[in-house]
Scaffold this motif. Structure first.
Motif, short mmCIF file in Angstrom:
data_model
loop_
_atom_site.label_atom_id
_atom_site.label_comp_id
_atom_site.label_asym_id
_atom_site.label_seq_id
_atom_site.Cartn_x
_atom_site.Cartn_y
_atom_site.Cartn_z
N ILE A 133 -1.68 24.57 15.20
CA ILE A 133 -2.25 24.22 13.90
C ILE A 133 -1.18 23.56 13.03
CG2 ILE A 133 -3.36 25.07 11.81
CD1 ILE A 133 -4.49 27.36 13.40
N SER A 134 -1.55 22.44 12.41
CA SER A 134 -0.69 21.75 11.46
C SER A 134 -1.46 21.51 10.18
CB SER A 134 -0.21 20.41 12.03
OG SER A 134 0.53 20.61 13.21
N ILE A 135 -0.81 21.74 9.06
CA ILE A 135 -1.40 21.53 7.74
C ILE A 135 -0.54 20.52 7.00
CG2 ILE A 135 -2.01 22.57 5.54
CD1 ILE A 135 -2.47 25.19 7.01
N ASN A 136 -1.20 19.55 6.40
CA ASN A 136 -0.49 18.48 5.71
C ASN A 136 -0.96 18.37 4.26
OD1 ASN A 136 -1.15 15.44 4.81
ND2 ASN A 136 0.91 15.52 5.66
N VAL A 137 -0.03 18.17 3.35
CA VAL A 137 -0.34 17.81 1.97
C VAL A 137 0.61 16.70 1.55
CG1 VAL A 137 -1.32 20.01 1.25
CG2 VAL A 137 1.14 19.65 1.08
N GLY A 138 0.13 15.80 0.74
CA GLY A 138 0.97 14.71 0.26
C GLY A 138 0.40 14.11 -1.00
N GLY A 139 1.21 13.32 -1.67
CA GLY A 139 0.74 12.66 -2.88
C GLY A 139 1.64 11.51 -3.26
N ARG A 140 1.06 10.59 -3.99
CA ARG A 140 1.78 9.39 -4.45
C ARG A 140 1.42 9.13 -5.90
NH1 ARG A 140 3.11 4.59 -1.27
NH2 ARG A 140 3.51 2.77 -2.58
N TYR A 141 2.42 8.81 -6.71
CA TYR A 141 2.19 8.37 -8.09
C TYR A 141 2.55 6.90 -8.17
CZ TYR A 141 2.21 8.05 -13.14
OH TYR A 141 1.95 7.68 -14.44
N SER A 142 1.58 6.08 -8.58
CA SER A 142 1.76 4.63 -8.65
C SER A 142 1.62 4.16 -10.08
CB SER A 142 0.72 3.90 -7.80
OG SER A 142 0.78 4.31 -6.45
N ASP A 143 2.44 3.18 -10.47
CA ASP A 143 2.38 2.59 -11.80
C ASP A 143 2.47 1.08 -11.65
OD1 ASP A 143 2.81 3.29 -14.93
OD2 ASP A 143 3.96 1.50 -14.39
N ASP A 144 1.45 0.37 -12.14
CA ASP A 144 1.38 -1.09 -12.04
C ASP A 144 1.24 -1.70 -13.42
OD1 ASP A 144 1.26 -0.76 -9.24
OD2 ASP A 144 0.01 -2.56 -9.08
N ARG A 145 1.87 -2.84 -13.62
CA ARG A 145 1.76 -3.59 -14.86
C ARG A 145 1.61 -5.06 -14.53
NH1 ARG A 145 0.92 -3.45 -20.54
NH2 ARG A 145 1.42 -5.57 -21.22
N LYS A 146 0.61 -5.74 -15.11
CA LYS A 146 0.40 -7.16 -14.91
C LYS A 146 0.36 -7.86 -16.27
CE LYS A 146 -2.37 -6.61 -10.68
NZ LYS A 146 -1.40 -7.11 -9.72
N ASP A 147 1.05 -9.01 -16.35
CA ASP A 147 1.05 -9.85 -17.54
C ASP A 147 0.70 -11.27 -17.12
OD1 ASP A 147 2.21 -8.11 -19.86
OD2 ASP A 147 3.55 -7.74 -18.16
N VAL A 148 -0.23 -11.89 -17.85
CA VAL A 148 -0.70 -13.23 -17.52
C VAL A 148 -0.69 -14.10 -18.76
CG1 VAL A 148 -2.12 -12.54 -15.55
CG2 VAL A 148 -3.10 -12.52 -17.83
N ASP A 149 -0.56 -15.41 -18.55
CA ASP A 149 -0.74 -16.37 -19.62
C ASP A 149 -1.36 -17.62 -19.05
OD1 ASP A 149 1.41 -18.49 -19.01
OD2 ASP A 149 2.60 -16.65 -19.09
#
Length: 767
Positions: free
Chosen positions: A434-450
């Motif tokens: 038996i194997s148990i897995n937990v994981g997580g990711r925190y992502s931060d994105d910023r876009k600027d357009v002209d």
């Protein structure tokens, strides 16, 4: 000293039990100084005959031990199946397709794809080459000359490959430099004057340095013919020739007993304008030129001037692997510059009315670090992070070209993306089973357009405008795996995926409406079984997705054309730009399976299939291209209700089957291969309905491709020394007609057919 640790798991929610029941049961953690006597990390598993090693969890593992649905295709298996390019991946991977929207390549996995396209749009099925993220949908439309394997990770990859991976990730791995000199080359000639040449050589430069160099070139005259402007039914040559070139260099060095560096340089050039054909085929507006000024043959096109979709990319990469006492630290640093040029005739006739020319540059920097820790009893732990910076600049502008090439207006703009992420993933082994897995990711994105839309004299029409927005998201996952027999596992998983918001590169018709669409999110549940043994491999998985805020694309009339004329005057504007919106929800569930068997020596059989239910939910404010049956013309920007309609690129069933059989002669022999893949009816790239004016057809989707099957085959002779080979091959042997794009605008319906029956010869040698 060993450390004992335990990580708890999360229990997946109980949903769609009737379907799922059908599945058979920061580097800161390490010292910067290494002791000479430090213990080496556990070695990667050594594959036995028939075993496959994958890196889906950013560490080397046996395929059957990874608790997610993965399709793996080795380099030689692609050739055996008649797969010659990235676009053919669906022929051997059930539940996957590679599609086009305009010039942009868009992968699909289990019905998750993007219906937005543009210079600045990243796909929602992430593509990685040797661990480096590839953002450009133009650049990935290229063959790799030294491909080792492709891993298709199905389902959201929110934790480990989580940048814009709501649908999954495609990991393309090229050959590592060899410790002894080896090489190969091949030339191919096929129908439509399709000429290809590839070569690869690799070996040691010294005891500690190895090199690999690969090159590829392709040029083919088009199977789409350029119609004659004077004689109906005649043609004057190829309309959309394809040109590709690639050079890939890897230099691998052992800097010490514990540190290895791999420096890479990659150059890719692609020109594939097949999907930039706008010749109207049906429901043609009265203002459109009649034949012979418009092509009538479905495999012919009409346009003025050049039509091309060119992309060139230079990339430098550095991968460092450092074995420390408790694991391995791996860093990926890459910088690339792309130059991309598009030109197409908007009206698709020989009248010189309207065209668009786009030129832009893209500069991308990425740096990622993974620290895999294996010194803790029963625990596999990985922590990592990513920094990503991307800038796209019109180079120097997008032009709308009017009669005789007159410039109507120019659009100049920029988009800058800054993103970072951190993630951790832990798998705890409860005994041997038996194997148990937990994981997580925190992502931060910023876009600027002209953006600025101006006349040739520099007078502003729209703008200058600038916008900016940012998004952040935590995407966890949890799995449990039980091995109830050697190399036989069942697993259950729960995961979330995230795709950042996006702007149109150019403002819509109403500039005040220029805003980003919200991020996509997806929540996935999966149950699966994997088993493998000597001479066979089988897996099956059932899945349920809750999908929100899908990015979709609609056509918007350019404000630079001025106000819409009042009826009965005809609107002669030929300039339309993409406008993005969110579809509120979608429901996806299904099942996919694959099997490979070696029943007798030298014979390999393989098959795969995917059942898929993918429907829009509560999408009552969709904007589509409808039909007015009174005038038999299209109605653009028509409000439609897509609730309950099939999502684009999501056939209810798709499957493939193939074989290879070798008659040995020394180290060579005669190899026979065959492959067939079947695709049910599906929406190609535009889910529009006939619409409320169309009576009984109102709720039927317009741009559907009927079901079809493709058959490929090869016969290859290799001399008894295993040095030389020569063969013949055929693709689409039953000559089925099917479309790679299908949509419509105010001029009428248009699209491009895929390649018809093709056959040729190849020859090469190895050393």
């Amino acid at each position: 000293m060993k450390i004992m640790a335990f990580a708890g798991g999360m229990r997946p929610a109980s949903v769609k039990l009737s379907l799922l029941g059908a599945v058979v049961i920061g580097a800161g953690l390490s010292s910067p100084v290494m002791a000479q006597t430090a213990a080496k990390p556990a070695a990667a598993p050594t594959p036995e005959p028939g075993e496959i090693i994958v890196t889906a969890q950013r560490r080397a593992e046996k395929l059957e031990n990874v608790p997610m649905a993965i399709s793996v295709v080795q380099g030689d298996a692609l050739a055996k199946a008649g797969v010659t390019s990235f676009q053919d991946l669906g022929a051997v991977v059930a539940g996957a397709q590679v599609n086009f929207a305009g010039a942009f390549t868009q992968p699909t996995v289990r019905g998750v794809t993007t219906l937005t396209n543009g210079n600045n749009i990243e796909n929602n099925v992430a593509v990685y080459v040797d661990g480096f993220y590839e953002p450009s949908p133009l650049v990935i439309n290229a063959d790799l000359p030294n491909l080792s394997s492709i891993e298709v990770l199905k389902g959201p990859q929110g934790t480990l490959y989580g940048r814009n991976a709501t649908g999954g990730a495609i990991l393309m791995n090229t050959l590592a430099p060899a410790s002894t000199w080896t090489g190969r080359s091949e030339i191919t000639y096929a129908r439509f004057q399709d000429k290809r040449a590839s070569a690869y050589v690799s070996g040691p430069l010294s005891d500690n340095i190895r090199i690999g160099v690969a090159g590829y070139y392709r040029h083919t005259e088009s199977y789409i013919r350029l119609a004659s402007a004077t004689q109906i039914g005649e043609s004057t040559g190829g309309a959309t020739p394809i040109r590709q070139a690639a050079v890939r260099v890897k230099l691998e060095a052992d800097l010490s007993a514990d540190i290895k560096a791999t420096v890479g340089y990659n150059y890719v050039h692609v020109d594939d304008p097949r999907s930039n054909i706008f010749t109207p085929r049906a429901h043609i507006a009265s203002t459109v030129a009649p034949p012979p000024l418009r092509a009538i043959d479905e495999r012919a096109a009409s346009f003025n001037g050049d039509t091309y979709a060119k992309a060139s990319n230079d990339q430098g990469t550095l991968k460092l692997e450092w074995n420390v006492g408790i694991g391995k630290l791996t860093t990926y640093t890459g910088y690339s510059e792309s130059r991309q040029r598009l030109r197409f005739d908007n009206d698709g006739t020989f009248r010189d009315l309207s065209a668009t020319a786009i030129r832009f540059r893209q500069k991308t920097f990425q740096h990622a670090a993974d620290f895999t820790i294996d010194a803790i009893d029963n625990l596999d732990l990985i922590v990592g992070g990513l920094y990503y910076h991307d800038k796209i600049t019109d180079d120097p502008f997008t032009q709308s070209l009017g009669i005789n090439g007159t410039v109507n207006f120019n659009i100049k703009g920029h988009q800058t993306t800054r993103a970072w992420a951190v993630y951790a993933d832990a798998t705890y082994h409860l005994g041997d089973s038996i194997s148990i897995n937990v994981g997580g990711r925190y992502s931060d994105d910023r876009k600027d357009v002209d953006s600025l839309t101006a006349t040739p004299a520099g007078v502003a029409v729209v703008g200058p405008l600038s916008r900016g927005d940012g998004w952040s998201k935590f995407t966890p996952r949890a799995t449990v795996r039980y091995e109830f027999a050697p190399r036989t596992n069942v697993y259950a998983s729960w995961s979330r995926g995230f795709r950042s918001g996006a702007f149109n590169f150019t403002p819509p018709a109403v500039a005040s409406a220029w805003a980003a669409v919200r991020p996509e999110t997806i929540e996935a549940y999966e149950l699966g079984l994997k088993t493998a043994g000597r001479g066979f491999r089988f897996d099956v998985a059932g899945f349920v997705y809750n999908y929100k805020d899908l990015h979709v694309n609609v056509a918007s009339r350019n404000a630079a054309c001025g106000p819409v004329p009042a009826p009965p005057a005809v609107d002669t504007c030929q300039s339309f730009f993409s406008q993005f919106q969110n579809a509120p929800k979608a429901e996806i569930y299904g099942m996919d399976t694959q099997i490979t068997v070696t029943p007798v020596a030298n014979l390999n059989l393989r098959a795969g299939g995917a059942y898929l239910h993918a429907r829009y939910k509560n999408f009552i404010n969709a904007i589509g291209t409808g039909l007015n049956p009174v005038t038999d013309t299209n109605v653009i920007n028509q409000p439609q209700n897509w609730s309950g309609q099939q999502m684009a690129r999501a056939p209810r069933f798709a499957g493939n089957a193939g074989f290879d059989y070798n008659i040995p002669m020394g180290d060579g022999g005669v190899m026979f291969t065959g492959n067939v893949n079947y695709t049910d009816s599906y929406v190609v790239n535009n889910a529009s309905l006939f619409g409320p004016l169309a009576g009984a057809l109102a709720n039927q989707q317009r741009y559907r491709q009927k079901h079809y099957a493709l058959v490929n085959g090869t016969i290859t002779w290799t001399d008894p020394t295993g040095t030389y080979h020569i063969g013949i091959f055929g693709r689409n042997l039953t000559n089925r007609r099917y479309r790679i794009t299908s949509t419509g605008n105010s001029n009428g319906d248009y699209g491009s057919l895929a390649e018809p029956i093709t056959y040729g010869v190849r020859a090469g040698f190895n050393f």
